[in-house]
Design a protein around this motif. Structure first.
Motif, PDB file in Angstrom:
ATOM      1  N   ALA A  55       0.825  -1.204   0.000  1.00  0.00           N
ATOM      2  CA  ALA A  55       0.000   0.000   0.000  1.00  0.00           C
ATOM      3  C   ALA A  55       0.859   1.255   0.000  1.00  0.00           C
ATOM      4  N   ALA A  56       2.001   1.188   0.667  1.00  0.00           N
ATOM      5  CA  ALA A  56       2.880   2.355   0.744  1.00  0.00           C
ATOM      6  C   ALA A  56       3.612   2.595  -0.572  1.00  0.00           C
ATOM      7  N   THR A  57       3.825   1.543  -1.339  1.00  0.00           N
ATOM      8  CA  THR A  57       4.599   1.700  -2.571  1.00  0.00           C
ATOM      9  C   THR A  57       3.734   1.916  -3.804  1.00  0.00           C
ATOM     10  N   THR A  58       2.424   1.774  -3.678  1.00  0.00           N
ATOM     11  CA  THR A  58       1.574   1.970  -4.852  1.00  0.00           C
ATOM     12  C   THR A  58       1.547   3.441  -5.228  1.00  0.00           C
ATOM     13  N   THR A  59       1.511   3.708  -6.503  1.00  0.00           N
ATOM     14  CA  THR A  59       1.471   5.087  -6.976  1.00  0.00           C
ATOM     15  C   THR A  59       0.027   5.505  -7.172  1.00  0.00           C
ATOM     16  N   PRO A  60      -0.308   6.736  -6.852  1.00  0.00           N
ATOM     17  CA  PRO A  60      -1.687   7.177  -6.993  1.00  0.00           C
ATOM     18  C   PRO A  60      -2.073   7.313  -8.471  1.00  0.00           C
ATOM     19  N   VAL A  61      -3.351   7.139  -8.730  1.00  0.00           N
ATOM     20  CA  VAL A  61      -3.890   7.314 -10.072  1.00  0.00           C
ATOM     21  C   VAL A  61      -3.914   8.807 -10.373  1.00  0.00           C
ATOM     22  N   ARG A  62      -3.781   9.150 -11.628  1.00  0.00           N
ATOM     23  CA  ARG A  62      -3.742  10.565 -12.010  1.00  0.00           C
ATOM     24  C   ARG A  62      -5.010  11.274 -11.541  1.00  0.00           C
ATOM     25  N   GLY A  63      -4.846  12.368 -10.839  1.00  0.00           N
ATOM     26  CA  GLY A  63      -5.969  13.145 -10.341  1.00  0.00           C
ATOM     27  C   GLY A  63      -6.432  12.711  -8.958  1.00  0.00           C
ATOM     28  N   GLU A  64      -5.885  11.625  -8.446  1.00  0.00           N
ATOM     29  CA  GLU A  64      -6.291  11.134  -7.136  1.00  0.00           C
ATOM     30  C   GLU A  64      -5.596  11.946  -6.053  1.00  0.00           C
ATOM     31  N   ILE A  65      -6.342  12.285  -5.014  1.00  0.00           N
ATOM     32  CA  ILE A  65      -5.785  13.029  -3.895  1.00  0.00           C
ATOM     33  C   ILE A  65      -5.341  12.028  -2.854  1.00  0.00           C
ATOM     34  N   VAL A  66      -4.088  12.124  -2.445  1.00  0.00           N
ATOM     35  CA  VAL A  66      -3.527  11.194  -1.478  1.00  0.00           C
ATOM     36  C   VAL A  66      -3.157  11.952  -0.221  1.00  0.00           C
ATOM     37  N   ALA A  67      -3.637  11.451   0.921  1.00  0.00           N
ATOM     38  CA  ALA A  67      -3.295  12.079   2.194  1.00  0.00           C
ATOM     39  C   ALA A  67      -1.850  11.748   2.538  1.00  0.00           C
ATOM     40  N   PRO A  68      -1.152  12.656   3.183  1.00  0.00           N
ATOM     41  CA  PRO A  68       0.228  12.361   3.556  1.00  0.00           C
ATOM     42  C   PRO A  68       0.279  11.230   4.572  1.00  0.00           C
ATOM     43  N   ALA A  69       1.333  10.428   4.503  1.00  0.00           N
ATOM     44  CA  ALA A  69       1.469   9.279   5.389  1.00  0.00           C
ATOM     45  C   ALA A  69       2.075   9.660   6.735  1.00  0.00           C
ATOM     46  N   SER A  70       2.472  10.914   6.883  1.00  0.00           N
ATOM     47  CA  SER A  70       3.103  11.333   8.137  1.00  0.00           C
ATOM     48  C   SER A  70       2.051  11.515   9.226  1.00  0.00           C
ATOM     49  N   ALA A  71       2.520  11.707  10.435  1.00  0.00           N
ATOM     50  CA  ALA A  71       1.636  11.893  11.573  1.00  0.00           C
ATOM     51  C   ALA A  71       0.912  13.232  11.445  1.00  0.00           C
ATOM     52  N   PRO A  72      -0.278  13.335  12.066  1.00  0.00           N
ATOM     53  CA  PRO A  72      -1.017  14.595  11.999  1.00  0.00           C
ATOM     54  C   PRO A  72      -0.208  15.744  12.607  1.00  0.00           C
ATOM     55  N   SER A  73      -0.452  16.924  12.094  1.00  0.00           N
ATOM     56  CA  SER A  73       0.303  18.079  12.574  1.00  0.00           C
ATOM     57  C   SER A  73      -0.134  18.465  13.979  1.00  0.00           C
ATOM     58  N   ASP A  74       0.674  19.286  14.626  1.00  0.00           N
ATOM     59  CA  ASP A  74       0.364  19.746  15.976  1.00  0.00           C
ATOM     60  C   ASP A  74      -0.924  20.565  15.986  1.00  0.00           C
ATOM     61  N   GLU A  75      -1.127  21.340  14.925  1.00  0.00           N
ATOM     62  CA  GLU A  75      -2.344  22.160  14.836  1.00  0.00           C
ATOM     63  C   GLU A  75      -3.586  21.276  14.813  1.00  0.00           C
ATOM     64  N   LEU A  76      -3.522  20.198  14.040  1.00  0.00           N
ATOM     65  CA  LEU A  76      -4.653  19.277  13.956  1.00  0.00           C
ATOM     66  C   LEU A  76      -4.876  18.587  15.296  1.00  0.00           C
ATOM     67  N   ASN A  77      -3.810  18.172  15.954  1.00  0.00           N
ATOM     68  CA  ASN A  77      -3.943  17.546  17.274  1.00  0.00           C
ATOM     69  C   ASN A  77      -4.580  18.497  18.269  1.00  0.00           C
ATOM     70  N   ARG A  79      -6.543  21.056  17.639  1.00  0.00           N
ATOM     71  CA  ARG A  79      -7.956  21.270  17.283  1.00  0.00           C
ATOM     72  C   ARG A  79      -8.803  20.070  17.703  1.00  0.00           C
ATOM     73  N   LEU A  80      -8.307  18.856  17.496  1.00  0.00           N
ATOM     74  CA  LEU A  80      -9.051  17.661  17.887  1.00  0.00           C
ATOM     75  C   LEU A  80      -9.205  17.569  19.399  1.00  0.00           C
ATOM     76  N   GLN A  81      -8.167  17.950  20.135  1.00  0.00           N
ATOM     77  CA  GLN A  81      -8.268  17.937  21.593  1.00  0.00           C
ATOM     78  C   GLN A  81      -9.273  18.968  22.076  1.00  0.00           C
ATOM     79  N   ASP A  82      -9.295  20.149  21.451  1.00  0.00           N
ATOM     80  CA  ASP A  82     -10.276  21.172  21.825  1.00  0.00           C
ATOM     81  C   ASP A  82     -11.697  20.691  21.558  1.00  0.00           C
ATOM     82  N   GLU A  83     -11.911  20.037  20.408  1.00  0.00           N
ATOM     83  CA  GLU A  83     -13.238  19.514  20.093  1.00  0.00           C
ATOM     84  C   GLU A  83     -13.647  18.424  21.076  1.00  0.00           C
ATOM     85  N   ALA A  84     -12.704  17.601  21.494  1.00  0.00           N
ATOM     86  CA  ALA A  84     -13.005  16.542  22.461  1.00  0.00           C
ATOM     87  C   ALA A  84     -13.385  17.142  23.807  1.00  0.00           C
ATOM     88  N   ARG A  85     -12.665  18.178  24.224  1.00  0.00           N
ATOM     89  CA  ARG A  85     -13.004  18.838  25.499  1.00  0.00           C
ATOM     90  C   ARG A  85     -14.392  19.463  25.431  1.00  0.00           C
TER      91      ARG A  85
END
Length: 108
Positions: A55-77, A79-85
Motif C-alpha cells: 500500500a505504501a509503494t503503490t502510486t496514486p492514479v492521475r488526479g487522485e488526492i492522497v493524504a500524507p502518510a506522516s503523523a497529523p500536525s500539531d495544529e490538527l492535534n 484542534r481535535l483535543q479542543d473539540e473533544a473537550r
C-alpha cells in the motif's frame, strides 16, 4: 557433544515421572494447538506487513488526492483535543440537565 540414546531415555523417563502417562497426550495436544495458533498469527503478521508495504509503494492514479502518510500536525492535534473537550463539557451539561429533570419530576 550430542545426546546419546541413554540421555534421551533418561529425559523421557523424567518427563513420564513428572507428568504421568495419562496427562502426556493432553499436554502434547494442547502444545500442538498452541503452536498451530502461534504459526497462524505469525503468518497473519507477515501478510499484514506485505499489505502495508504494498500500500505504501503503490502510486496514486492521475488526479487522485492522497493524504500524507506522516503523523497529523500539531495544529490538527490541538484542534481535535479542543473539540473533544467541548464534547465532554456538552455531555456533562446534558447529564446535569437530565439529573435535574429527574429530581424535579420526582417519583409518580
Amino acid at each position: 557433544m550430542g545426546l546419546g540414546p541413554l540421555e534421551i531415555g533418561l529425559i523421557i523417563l523424567a518427563i513420564l515421572l513428572l507428568f504421568g502417562y495419562k496427562k502426556l497426550p493432553d499436554a502434547s495436544r494442547s502444545l500442538g494447538r498452541s503452536l498451530r495458533i502461534f504459526k497462524g498469527e505469525m503468518k497473519g503478521m507477515k501478510e499484514d506487513d506485505v499489505r502495508t508495504r504494498d500500500a505504501a509503494t503503490t502510486t496514486p492514479v492521475r488526479g487522485e488526492i492522497v493524504a500524507p502518510a506522516s503523523a497529523p500536525s500539531d495544529e490538527l492535534n490541538t484542534r481535535l483535543q479542543d473539540e473533544a473537550r467541548a464534547a465532554e463539557v456538552r455531555a456533562a451539561e446534558l447529564r446535569a440537565r437530565a439529573d435535574q429533570a429527574r429530581t424535579t419530576d420526582g417519583p409518580r
